[in-house]
Design an enzyme around this catalytic site. Structure first.
Site, short mmCIF file in Angstrom:
data_model
loop_
_atom_site.label_atom_id
_atom_site.label_comp_id
_atom_site.label_asym_id
_atom_site.label_seq_id
_atom_site.Cartn_x
_atom_site.Cartn_y
_atom_site.Cartn_z
N LYS A 222 -20.11 22.45 -7.32
CA LYS A 222 -20.47 23.62 -8.03
C LYS A 222 -22.12 24.03 -7.93
O LYS A 222 -22.56 23.37 -7.36
CB LYS A 222 -20.22 23.13 -9.54
CG LYS A 222 -18.62 23.18 -9.86
CD LYS A 222 -18.34 22.99 -11.47
CE LYS A 222 -17.05 23.17 -11.58
NZ LYS A 222 -16.70 22.86 -13.01
N ARG A 256 -12.82 14.97 -11.13
CA ARG A 256 -12.20 16.14 -10.49
C ARG A 256 -13.00 16.82 -9.28
O ARG A 256 -13.95 17.11 -9.39
CB ARG A 256 -11.78 17.14 -11.53
CG ARG A 256 -11.06 18.28 -11.01
CD ARG A 256 -10.56 19.15 -12.15
NE ARG A 256 -9.93 20.48 -11.73
CZ ARG A 256 -10.17 21.38 -10.92
NH1 ARG A 256 -11.50 21.64 -10.84
NH2 ARG A 256 -9.28 22.30 -10.68
#
Length: 276
Positions: A222, A256
């Site tokens: 991210k 995740r």
């Protein structure tokens, strides 16, 4: 808290697990458009399972900031064939549908999904909680504000962690009232949070353990990583691995990730660390 029931299979979350990401979208921030055919999808899922993934998370709606708001029909056309493809080849107890739309979730469950991963915790689509409760499957609820299209403008908090905990208290109560037994909370890194706020949240992640529910952490590649390192999502595996270890040390039970092998190695090292 130790186990979740995936349609009759108990998965023990007293030790950490990985959830592999399968993006059926053309515009996801890291791997959008990579899975162009059935063979590519099956190869990715097989690679993730061989590396040790417990969960596979299939999504057809890109929830990145400013992502395109596609129709329900388009999302269904992306997700359902992939679920059918996966269930025909693999026996995955933890097959997750990543959607916030009740109509997509309901059909995904009928096509083999055994977990629901909802970025909106039931807020953006009426009857989602009732549908999941009726199916008696685990539910991952994430913290966010607004929608993927508006969340970048909604980062004003008086006390972010306190407000996130209040949010989960309310959403957990709503889910319990609809008969959902197995709940997992996701603090929502990158969703209505600035880079600085993401690191503040990571530093205080252990404060979410007050809910006595498993915590899922999704920081894989991210912008909090690649912006900090002046890099790109493609070059962010090392940073992801470093912060995944922090997530584990702060109490995360599910990572995740796009890169299952490296996440499993991180978990193995963490497990060895906690033995001593």
């Amino acid at each position: 808290m130790a186990t979740i029931n995936c349609t009759g299979t108990l998965i023990d979350l007293s030790t950490p697990h990985t959830m592999g990401i399968v993006n059926c979208t053309p515009d996801s921030f890291y791997d959008g458009g990579r899975l162009k055919n059935d063979a590519a999808i099956l190869n990715q899922v097989e690679t993730m399972l061989d590396a040790g993934a417990t969960f596979i998370d299939v999504g057809g709606y890109s929830s990145r900031p400013d992502g395109t708001d596609i129709s329900v029909e388009e999302e269904l056309s992306r997700v359902l064939p992939v679920l059918d493809l996966i269930t025909a080849r693999f026996d995955i107890k933890g097959l997750s549908c990543d959607s916030f739309r009740e109509s997509v979730i309901e059909k995904a469950i009928n096509h083999g999904a055994t977990i629901v991963n909802d970025i909106s915790a039931g807020i953006l689509s009426e009857n989602t909680l009732q549908t999941v409760g009726k199916a008696k499957i685990p539910y991952i609820m994430m913290h966010m504000r607004g929608t993927p299209q508006s969340m970048k403008t909604m980062t004003d908090y008086e006390n972010m962690v306190v407000e996130i905990n209040r949010y989960f208290s309310e959403r957990v109560a709503a889910a319990r009232a609809c008969g959902i037994n197995d709940l997992i909370i996701d603090p929502g890194f990158g969703f209505a949070k600035s880079t600085q706020q993401n690191f503040e949240l990571l530093s205080d992640l252990d404060l979410l353990k007050a809910h006595r529910l498993p915590i899922l952490a999704g920081i894989s590649r991210k912008s909090m990583i690649y912006k900090t390192l002046d890099s790109t999502a493609q070059e962010s595996l090392n940073g992801t691995t470093a912060l995944n270890m922090v997530c584990l040390m702060k109490g995360a039970k599910i990572l995740r990730v796009h890169d299952v092998k490296e996440a499993m190695e991180t978990i193995a090292l963490y497990n060895q660390l906690t033995v001593n």
